[in-house]
Scaffold this active site. Structure first.
Site, mmCIF file in Angstrom:
data_model
loop_
_atom_site.group_PDB
_atom_site.id
_atom_site.type_symbol
_atom_site.label_atom_id
_atom_site.label_comp_id
_atom_site.label_asym_id
_atom_site.label_seq_id
_atom_site.Cartn_x
_atom_site.Cartn_y
_atom_site.Cartn_z
ATOM 1 N N CYS A 1 -0.875 6.010 7.054
ATOM 2 C CA CYS A 1 -2.418 5.234 7.394
ATOM 3 C C CYS A 1 -1.572 5.056 8.959
ATOM 4 O O CYS A 1 -0.608 4.852 9.353
ATOM 5 C CB CYS A 1 -2.600 4.780 6.605
ATOM 6 S SG CYS A 1 -3.871 3.361 7.190
ATOM 7 N N GLU B 1 -20.484 -11.301 29.611
ATOM 8 C CA GLU B 1 -20.466 -10.705 28.541
ATOM 9 C C GLU B 1 -21.348 -9.286 29.455
ATOM 10 O O GLU B 1 -22.453 -9.180 29.790
ATOM 11 C CB GLU B 1 -21.049 -11.086 27.390
ATOM 12 C CG GLU B 1 -20.541 -10.252 26.375
ATOM 13 C CD GLU B 1 -19.386 -9.195 26.295
ATOM 14 O OE1 GLU B 1 -18.714 -9.483 25.844
ATOM 15 O OE2 GLU B 1 -19.841 -8.165 26.479
ATOM 16 N N CYS C 1 1.109 -1.077 0.313
ATOM 17 C CA CYS C 1 -0.116 0.008 -0.150
ATOM 18 C C CYS C 1 0.770 1.223 -0.133
ATOM 19 O O CYS C 1 2.217 1.718 0.984
ATOM 20 C CB CYS C 1 -1.077 0.222 1.466
ATOM 21 S SG CYS C 1 -1.714 0.945 1.264
ATOM 22 N N CYS D 1 -5.526 -10.342 24.194
ATOM 23 C CA CYS D 1 -5.354 -9.180 22.470
ATOM 24 C C CYS D 1 -4.590 -8.218 23.486
ATOM 25 O O CYS D 1 -4.222 -7.749 22.197
ATOM 26 C CB CYS D 1 -6.280 -8.343 22.138
ATOM 27 S SG CYS D 1 -7.399 -7.290 23.466
ATOM 28 N N GLN E 1 -14.905 -10.606 15.610
ATOM 29 C CA GLN E 1 -14.058 -11.091 15.329
ATOM 30 C C GLN E 1 -12.793 -10.415 14.209
ATOM 31 O O GLN E 1 -14.077 -10.935 12.796
ATOM 32 C CB GLN E 1 -13.162 -12.456 15.958
ATOM 33 C CG GLN E 1 -12.716 -12.860 17.168
ATOM 34 C CD GLN E 1 -12.044 -12.389 18.397
ATOM 35 O OE1 GLN E 1 -10.992 -11.320 17.408
ATOM 36 N NE2 GLN E 1 -12.033 -12.529 19.101
ATOM 37 N N CYS F 1 -7.921 -0.355 0.887
ATOM 38 C CA CYS F 1 -6.668 -1.110 1.722
ATOM 39 C C CYS F 1 -7.031 -2.721 1.252
ATOM 40 O O CYS F 1 -7.843 -3.160 1.213
ATOM 41 C CB CYS F 1 -7.901 -1.073 3.031
ATOM 42 S SG CYS F 1 -7.375 -1.284 4.315
ATOM 43 N N ASP G 1 -11.563 -14.571 27.750
ATOM 44 C CA ASP G 1 -10.715 -12.388 26.646
ATOM 45 C C ASP G 1 -10.956 -12.098 26.684
ATOM 46 O O ASP G 1 -12.103 -11.400 26.044
ATOM 47 C CB ASP G 1 -11.377 -13.868 24.987
ATOM 48 C CG ASP G 1 -10.942 -13.371 23.859
ATOM 49 O OD1 ASP G 1 -10.510 -12.583 23.937
ATOM 50 O OD2 ASP G 1 -11.788 -13.641 22.875
ATOM 51 N N CYS H 1 -1.296 0.600 9.533
ATOM 52 C CA CYS H 1 -0.364 -0.447 9.393
ATOM 53 C C CYS H 1 0.918 -0.224 9.572
ATOM 54 O O CYS H 1 1.112 0.414 8.997
ATOM 55 C CB CYS H 1 -0.828 -1.539 8.115
ATOM 56 S SG CYS H 1 -1.314 -1.915 6.872
ATOM 57 N N TYR I 1 -16.056 -12.654 29.071
ATOM 58 C CA TYR I 1 -15.761 -12.027 28.193
ATOM 59 C C TYR I 1 -15.982 -12.361 26.751
ATOM 60 O O TYR I 1 -15.437 -12.219 26.506
ATOM 61 C CB TYR I 1 -14.995 -11.612 27.984
ATOM 62 C CG TYR I 1 -14.052 -11.091 29.894
ATOM 63 C CD1 TYR I 1 -14.364 -9.763 30.262
ATOM 64 C CD2 TYR I 1 -13.216 -11.470 30.361
ATOM 65 C CE1 TYR I 1 -13.614 -8.847 31.027
ATOM 66 C CE2 TYR I 1 -13.057 -11.753 31.898
ATOM 67 C CZ TYR I 1 -13.030 -9.651 32.000
ATOM 68 O OH TYR I 1 -12.294 -9.540 33.151
#
Ligand code: SAH
Length: 516
Positions: free
Chosen positions: A79, A395, A73, A471, A345, A165, A444, A82, A374
């Site tokens: 941007c 949740e 890209c 994450c 996801q 993108c 999670d 990335c 979660y």
């Protein structure tokens, strides 16, 4: 040696920071240089100088690194998305492995040799591009007043026009160009964050990779039908009287409305809506076109209300269990319905690998009671349910739990139960008041990790195994330390690359209870 703003230095990059920036030293003075890659020799200009370190701008690559690659890209430097596209994919995976390891050592306090002994190799992507099933594109105007859509330049709200993108699906380009051409032809205005005026704010596109179904949701600053048609048409409206224009719109609307009623069409949210709906509906896979109403002056993209104007309210997608030795599909799948507001996801292929690993780490035989904290729309819970006696999901978002219950029903899964609330409140309450226990707990959490009361309740419940899906490896490391001190041993850790070209990485860890 002291350095100051605007000094130009030559430096060889030796390390990489958590945000993907290159790090090098000149006479013991540390430089952080965005877009420079380990092994590059670069000239850079100091932008912000501190006593021992500075942030500098990459001016010129004098000698490129062996791990440098030609980015796909052309906007990768501007941007915000990335950060490490200029690094070969192999080097990206090595960076992520090291990031997890270093966090476990530095923040978690684990011995480096111990972590090196248990960490398994990163699970990479076959093709680290075109993997995202969801994208939200801001709409605005350029300096010349031309309508554009694209992405925000890093750390700003300036839109850089780009409909192509390389992380998104190929269909995005056609959809975005269709919407912008329609807006231009029909004088439909873009929302202006500075004034709060104008209509179209964002274009959300989602695709079910397994089903091929596509959803487009336009986020609009809509107050009332008449208002939008008369006043909110934007600067470029001009030409013809308003009354005449409204009559034209009404005629067209009633005609198109009749044609489209069968597909669920109802009101009109912007001029000549049905013209846009028609062209969008001709795109292969298009299953749902909706509007989300957001009149708030906020950075939150989606509004609370969504109205389907064509097609279905949701698209579907299927997540399959994979064999964790080679990640081949095993054929079993669970189907989810996804609305514009559902959490889901974004990298479905890697999600299958991640969940399959979590399932393996859980070591289920069919007899276990499992808690999935979660749980979102119940994706992991339903994955585990096939091999457990009972799964409880917790949740905080009520809508997600509604989706989770629907998804369980749709897939004929009866051994799951979902609770709305905070994990740190529901878990102790269910355990202490109702005596519900757990053989396995899966968590999670969002980036901030688990609440300490949640970790404390987990320790009191004494499950045999804890599977931690994370994450953010920094908060993972912090929480693993608490669990280790509470009597658990970290047995396995593995990174899964859900977000190629970015610095983010998912990690799954298995802990077992030490014999007392
Ligand atoms: N396991 C799901 C969702 C993971 S994202 C999946 O893989 O799709 C993390 C989820 O935690 C989000 O859905 C968020 O709404 C929820 N959440 C955040 N804080 C929470 C809390 N204190 N208690 C319970 N859920 C919470």
């Amino acid at each position: 040696m002291e350095y100051k703003k605007n000094d130009i230095l030559t430096v060889t990059i030796e390390d990489i920071g958590n945000d993907g920036e290159g790090i090098g030293k000149v006479n013991g003075y540390t430089l952080f240089i965005k877009d420079a890659v380990i092994g590059d020799t670069v000239s850079c200009k100091i932008m912000k100088a501190k006593k021992n370190y500075a942030y500098a701008r990459l001016e010129k690559i004098i000698k490129p690194s062996a791990i440098r690659t030609e980015p796909l890209c052309k906007y990768h430097r501007q941007c915000g998305g990335c950060q490490i596209q200029a690094m070969s994919y192999e080097a990206q995976l090595a960076f992520k492995q090291k990031k997890i390891r270093n966090n476990l050592v530095r923040i978690g306090g684990f011995e480096p040799e111990f972590i090196d002994g248990i960490m398994e190799p990163m699970v990479g992507m076959e093709t680290p591009f075109y993997y995202r099933n969801k994208a939200q594109f801001p709409v605005g105007t350029d300096k010349g007043g031309k309508l554009i859509t694209g992405f925000y330049a890093g750390r700003t709200h300036d839109i850089i026009a780009n409909t192509d993108c390389v992380l998104g699906v190929k269909e995005n380009k056609r959809i975005l160009e269709t919407v912008i051409a329609f807006m231009t032809d029909n004088h439909v205005s873009a929302y202006d964050e500075k004034t709060g005026r104008g209509l179209i704010r964002h274009i959300l596109i989602r695709k079910g990779f397994a089903s091929g179904e596509i959803m487009v949701c336009l986020v609009i600053n809509y107050t009332s039908n008449a208002g939008n048609l008369k006043e909110k048409g934007g600067k470029g409206e001009g030409g013809g009287s308003k009354a005449k224009r409204k009559a034209e719109i009404n005629a067209q609307t009633s005609m198109e409305n009749k044609a489209l009623k069968k597909s669920g069409g109802n009101g009109e949210y912007f001029p000549n809506q049905w013209t846009l709906v028609k062209v969008l509906s001709e795109i292969e896979g298009m299953a749902s076109v909706s509007v989300s109403i957001n009149t708030e002056r906020t950075n939150v993209i989606m509004g609370k209300e969504v109205h389907t104007i064509w097609g279905k309210d949701t698209i579907s997608d299927t997540i399959h269990v994979r064999n964790t030795s080679d990640f081949a599909l095993t054929g079993k799948g669970i189907t989810f319905h996804i609305s514009p507001l559902s959490f889901y996801q974004v990298n479905p292929v890697q999600t299958e690998k991640l969940y399959s690993l979590a399932l393996e780490y859980a070591g289920l035989t069919g007899k276990e009671t499992v808690w999935d904290l979660y749980c979102g729309i119940g994706t992991i819970s339903l994955f585990l349910a096939g091999k457990a006696k009972k799964v409880y999901g917790v949740e905080i978002v009520p809508q997600a739990i509604e989706d989770a219950r629907e998804n369980a029903k749709r897939n004929g899964i009866a051994n799951v139960e979902f609770f709305v609330g905070r994990a740190e409140e529901i878990l102790p309450e269910k355990y202490e008041r109702e005596g519900i226990y757990a053989d396995v707990i899966v968590v999670d959490p969002p980036r901030k990790g688990c609440d300490e009361n949640c970790l404390a309740a987990m320790l009191r419940m004494k499950p045999e195994r804890i599977v931690y899906v994370s994450c953010d490896s920094a908060t993972l490391a912090r929480d693993l330390k608490v669990l280790r001190d509470g009597g658990y041993e970290v047995m396995r850790v593995r990174g899964v690359d859900q977000f190629g070209q970015s610095v983010h990485v998912e990690t799954v860890a298995l802990l077992t209870r030490k014999a007392q």
